[in-house]
Motif scaffolding. Sequence first.
Motif, PDB file in Angstrom:
ATOM      1  N   THR A 194       0.811  -1.220   0.000  1.00  0.00           N
ATOM      2  CA  THR A 194       0.000   0.000   0.000  1.00  0.00           C
ATOM      3  C   THR A 194       0.842   1.266   0.000  1.00  0.00           C
ATOM      4  O   THR A 194       0.310   2.348  -0.245  1.00  0.00           O
ATOM      5  N   THR A 195       2.124   1.147   0.319  1.00  0.00           N
ATOM      6  CA  THR A 195       3.031   2.299   0.207  1.00  0.00           C
ATOM      7  C   THR A 195       4.346   1.820  -0.374  1.00  0.00           C
ATOM      8  O   THR A 195       4.841   0.751  -0.006  1.00  0.00           O
ATOM      9  N   VAL A 196       4.904   2.633  -1.268  1.00  0.00           N
ATOM     10  CA  VAL A 196       6.201   2.297  -1.838  1.00  0.00           C
ATOM     11  C   VAL A 196       7.067   3.543  -1.891  1.00  0.00           C
ATOM     12  O   VAL A 196       6.567   4.650  -2.077  1.00  0.00           O
ATOM     13  N   ALA A 197       8.375   3.346  -1.675  1.00  0.00           N
ATOM     14  CA  ALA A 197       9.367   4.393  -1.926  1.00  0.00           C
ATOM     15  C   ALA A 197      10.128   3.953  -3.163  1.00  0.00           C
ATOM     16  O   ALA A 197      10.872   2.970  -3.118  1.00  0.00           O
ATOM     17  N   SER A 198       9.915   4.651  -4.266  1.00  0.00           N
ATOM     18  CA  SER A 198      10.491   4.201  -5.536  1.00  0.00           C
ATOM     19  C   SER A 198      11.508   5.184  -6.097  1.00  0.00           C
ATOM     20  O   SER A 198      11.374   6.397  -5.941  1.00  0.00           O
ATOM     21  N   TYR A 199      12.480   4.637  -6.781  1.00  0.00           N
ATOM     22  CA  TYR A 199      13.336   5.415  -7.664  1.00  0.00           C
ATOM     23  C   TYR A 199      12.574   5.579  -8.971  1.00  0.00           C
ATOM     24  O   TYR A 199      11.814   4.686  -9.368  1.00  0.00           O
ATOM     25  N   CYS A 200      12.805   6.701  -9.662  1.00  0.00           N
ATOM     26  CA  CYS A 200      12.275   6.858 -11.016  1.00  0.00           C
ATOM     27  C   CYS A 200      13.470   6.776 -11.957  1.00  0.00           C
ATOM     28  O   CYS A 200      14.388   6.014 -11.680  1.00  0.00           O
ATOM     29  N   THR A 201      13.484   7.488 -13.073  1.00  0.00           N
ATOM     30  CA  THR A 201      14.681   7.539 -13.919  1.00  0.00           C
ATOM     31  C   THR A 201      15.180   8.983 -13.908  1.00  0.00           C
ATOM     32  O   THR A 201      14.658   9.813 -13.163  1.00  0.00           O
ATOM     33  N   ILE A 202      16.162   9.289 -14.751  1.00  0.00           N
ATOM     34  CA  ILE A 202      16.647  10.680 -14.747  1.00  0.00           C
ATOM     35  C   ILE A 202      15.590  11.637 -15.315  1.00  0.00           C
ATOM     36  O   ILE A 202      15.694  12.840 -15.147  1.00  0.00           O
ATOM     37  N   HIS A 203      14.562  11.096 -15.966  1.00  0.00           N
ATOM     38  CA  HIS A 203      13.589  11.938 -16.658  1.00  0.00           C
ATOM     39  C   HIS A 203      12.503  12.454 -15.715  1.00  0.00           C
ATOM     40  O   HIS A 203      11.863  11.664 -15.016  1.00  0.00           O
ATOM     41  N   ALA A 204      12.248  13.751 -15.779  1.00  0.00           N
ATOM     42  CA  ALA A 204      11.139  14.318 -14.993  1.00  0.00           C
ATOM     43  C   ALA A 204       9.822  13.623 -15.351  1.00  0.00           C
ATOM     44  O   ALA A 204       8.954  13.429 -14.490  1.00  0.00           O
ATOM     45  N   GLU A 205       9.700  13.224 -16.627  1.00  0.00           N
ATOM     46  CA  GLU A 205       8.459  12.557 -17.066  1.00  0.00           C
ATOM     47  C   GLU A 205       8.192  11.294 -16.253  1.00  0.00           C
ATOM     48  O   GLU A 205       7.043  10.931 -16.008  1.00  0.00           O
ATOM     49  N   SER A 206       9.258  10.610 -15.845  1.00  0.00           N
ATOM     50  CA  SER A 206       9.079   9.354 -15.105  1.00  0.00           C
ATOM     51  C   SER A 206       8.544   9.625 -13.697  1.00  0.00           C
ATOM     52  O   SER A 206       7.839   8.789 -13.124  1.00  0.00           O
TER      53      SER A 206
ATOM     54  N   GLY B 122       1.523  10.728 -10.733  1.00  0.00           N
ATOM     55  CA  GLY B 122       0.181  10.846 -11.314  1.00  0.00           C
ATOM     56  C   GLY B 122      -0.643   9.590 -11.096  1.00  0.00           C
ATOM     57  O   GLY B 122      -1.819   9.649 -10.708  1.00  0.00           O
ATOM     58  N   GLU B 123      -0.016   8.438 -11.331  1.00  0.00           N
ATOM     59  CA  GLU B 123      -0.728   7.164 -11.148  1.00  0.00           C
ATOM     60  C   GLU B 123      -1.001   6.885  -9.670  1.00  0.00           C
ATOM     61  O   GLU B 123      -2.039   6.319  -9.320  1.00  0.00           O
ATOM     62  N   ALA B 124      -0.081   7.265  -8.796  1.00  0.00           N
ATOM     63  CA  ALA B 124      -0.306   7.092  -7.353  1.00  0.00           C
ATOM     64  C   ALA B 124      -1.490   7.958  -6.910  1.00  0.00           C
ATOM     65  O   ALA B 124      -2.387   7.499  -6.184  1.00  0.00           O
ATOM     66  N   GLN B 125      -1.482   9.194  -7.372  1.00  0.00           N
ATOM     67  CA  GLN B 125      -2.550  10.133  -6.999  1.00  0.00           C
ATOM     68  C   GLN B 125      -3.913   9.635  -7.485  1.00  0.00           C
ATOM     69  O   GLN B 125      -4.903   9.712  -6.755  1.00  0.00           O
ATOM     70  N   ALA B 126      -3.951   9.103  -8.696  1.00  0.00           N
ATOM     71  CA  ALA B 126      -5.218   8.618  -9.252  1.00  0.00           C
ATOM     72  C   ALA B 126      -5.794   7.479  -8.409  1.00  0.00           C
ATOM     73  O   ALA B 126      -7.010   7.293  -8.348  1.00  0.00           O
ATOM     74  N   ARG B 127      -4.911   6.726  -7.746  1.00  0.00           N
ATOM     75  CA  ARG B 127      -5.347   5.594  -6.927  1.00  0.00           C
ATOM     76  C   ARG B 127      -5.467   5.953  -5.448  1.00  0.00           C
ATOM     77  O   ARG B 127      -5.839   5.102  -4.634  1.00  0.00           O
ATOM     78  N   GLY B 128      -5.067   7.148  -5.081  1.00  0.00           N
ATOM     79  CA  GLY B 128      -5.115   7.559  -3.668  1.00  0.00           C
ATOM     80  C   GLY B 128      -4.045   6.912  -2.810  1.00  0.00           C
ATOM     81  O   GLY B 128      -4.134   6.887  -1.581  1.00  0.00           O
ATOM     82  N   VAL B 129      -3.003   6.403  -3.471  1.00  0.00           N
ATOM     83  CA  VAL B 129      -1.961   5.661  -2.762  1.00  0.00           C
ATOM     84  C   VAL B 129      -0.955   6.610  -2.118  1.00  0.00           C
ATOM     85  O   VAL B 129      -0.580   7.617  -2.712  1.00  0.00           O
ATOM     86  N   ARG B 130      -0.497   6.281  -0.914  1.00  0.00           N
ATOM     87  CA  ARG B 130       0.623   7.016  -0.320  1.00  0.00           C
ATOM     88  C   ARG B 130       1.908   6.536  -0.988  1.00  0.00           C
ATOM     89  O   ARG B 130       2.182   5.335  -1.016  1.00  0.00           O
ATOM     90  N   ALA B 131       2.676   7.455  -1.553  1.00  0.00           N
ATOM     91  CA  ALA B 131       3.860   7.049  -2.311  1.00  0.00           C
ATOM     92  C   ALA B 131       4.971   8.071  -2.151  1.00  0.00           C
ATOM     93  O   ALA B 131       4.727   9.261  -1.942  1.00  0.00           O
ATOM     94  N   LEU B 132       6.194   7.560  -2.232  1.00  0.00           N
ATOM     95  CA  LEU B 132       7.388   8.392  -2.137  1.00  0.00           C
ATOM     96  C   LEU B 132       8.256   8.082  -3.360  1.00  0.00           C
ATOM     97  O   LEU B 132       8.380   6.911  -3.747  1.00  0.00           O
ATOM     98  N   ALA B 133       8.856   9.099  -3.937  1.00  0.00           N
ATOM     99  CA  ALA B 133       9.685   8.848  -5.117  1.00  0.00           C
ATOM    100  C   ALA B 133      10.518  10.073  -5.450  1.00  0.00           C
ATOM    101  O   ALA B 133      10.259  11.173  -4.952  1.00  0.00           O
ATOM    102  N   GLY B 134      11.513   9.832  -6.305  1.00  0.00           N
ATOM    103  CA  GLY B 134      12.324  10.946  -6.769  1.00  0.00           C
ATOM    104  C   GLY B 134      12.980  10.631  -8.094  1.00  0.00           C
ATOM    105  O   GLY B 134      13.126   9.454  -8.481  1.00  0.00           O
ATOM    106  N   LYS B 135      13.374  11.694  -8.762  1.00  0.00           N
ATOM    107  CA  LYS B 135      14.158  11.570  -9.994  1.00  0.00           C
ATOM    108  C   LYS B 135      15.525  11.001  -9.645  1.00  0.00           C
ATOM    109  O   LYS B 135      16.217  11.520  -8.760  1.00  0.00           O
ATOM    110  N   THR B 136      15.918   9.922 -10.321  1.00  0.00           N
ATOM    111  CA  THR B 136      17.224   9.300 -10.099  1.00  0.00           C
ATOM    112  C   THR B 136      18.283  10.116 -10.832  1.00  0.00           C
ATOM    113  O   THR B 136      18.195  10.303 -12.046  1.00  0.00           O
ATOM    114  N   CYS B 137      19.271  10.596 -10.085  1.00  0.00           N
ATOM    115  CA  CYS B 137      20.271  11.485 -10.678  1.00  0.00           C
ATOM    116  C   CYS B 137      21.555  10.722 -11.006  1.00  0.00           C
ATOM    117  O   CYS B 137      22.053   9.947 -10.181  1.00  0.00           O
TER     118      CYS B 137
END
Length: 427
Positions: free
Chosen positions: A128-140, A146-161
């Motif tokens: 029900t909660t995930v802390a995820s890496y994304c990619t270097i792209h802001a789009e990711s 966006g998908e977390a928000q649409a589902r009401g999920v608590r989520a943590l993430a950041g752009k991978t540098c």
Amino acid sequence: MSDILLLGQTLRFTGDPFAEHAEAANHTRHGAVLLRDGLIAEVGTADSLRAAYPAAAVVDHGDALILPGFIDAHAHYPQTAIIASWGLRLIDWLNRYTFPEEMRFGDPAYATEVAARYFDLTLAAGTTTVASYCTIHAESVDAFFGEAQARGVRALAGKTCMDRNAPDGLRDTAQSAYDDSKALLERWHGQGRLSYVITPRFSPTSTPEQLSALGALWAEHPECLMQTHLSEQTDEIAWAKSLFPEARDYLDTYEQHGLLGPGALFGHAIHLEPREIDRLAEVGAALIHCPTSNTFIGSGLFDMALTARLRVGLATDTGGGSSFSMLRTMAAAYEVAQLRGQALHPSQLLWLATQGSAKALGLEHQIGTLAPGMEADLIVLDLTSTPAIAQRAARADDIWEAVFPTIMMGDDRAIAQTYIAGKPVKA
Ligand code: GUN
Ligand code: ZN
């Protein structure tokens, strides 16, 4: 919003099973959890809460076990499609499988498709909660949040540098990593249930200038967590040290650039030196144990004795990890500990996947516990989800023996229902 009363077995920790008695928990055979406005309003017995809330809509989960949802404290959602890629160790695995796939996430349509698939898979697995890496792209990052928000999920993430030792098309710069991370942080951090996490991939793929820029951003935004990798494989450690000759050890490559503090999450942390452990404990940083990944990529055996000195969360590390399921991840944690002569109690495994991860993420006041006032992210665990599990559970004398077969042999079939902020996810 009207009240919902869930009936089933309930389990609630009364203490940290690593620090106190392993069975420091209240088990209620005929329990109930009252949900109101997305929160847990009350936890009690079925009889008492039925009598107290006669107007509540009752959902009877029978003999299934109601638990807080699982919290995956380290994952890479962009690696969803390359999970279970064969035959390589960390650096070769990154270059051969991971980087080419991560290259595709500049395309918002592809990023959104994978983010949606990722949440479908993880919610089905009870995460029900995930802390995820994304990619270097802001789009990711936009796609994931966006998908977390649409589902009401608590989520943590950041752009991978990454600004070195990565292919063309998958590098940013010190300045653009700072600028893009800052813009994303300002766009997403604190939006509903979303948190931005400052995310240098690991020291070998960042110049000292990039680590310093991200350290400066973190100093400007201490309300955010910082996530990265530490001491996963021995040749990775040697490489990190060679790239930062002035650093005392791998941990120091982060500390020298302002990337060490109580809000730091260090994935893997398998081959730590005594000074690193002392320093991590001194500042109160958190370690994230990724057992399926550590065996799959051949990294090593995490030392659970570190729980005596440090906060430790549990994670899949998808797709270095070989499963989206935190049940499978608990089983791997058990097996890895056995190989080190440590037998983890079922309570310790369940605690790691819920409250332990919540504490590592600094979210223990919102999620990870079955208690009034907590967010109603819950799962309903069928303790008889396959014939093999059912026949073993039938021999159980107590709740721990009843749940252990599901921990060791269970998968998404054991997740009878997942509730996000009080709403059922499964049809
Ligand atoms: N170290 C740096 N990047 C990664 C990654 O994507 N997965 C794992 N397991 N380790 C890493
Ligand atoms: Zn990772």
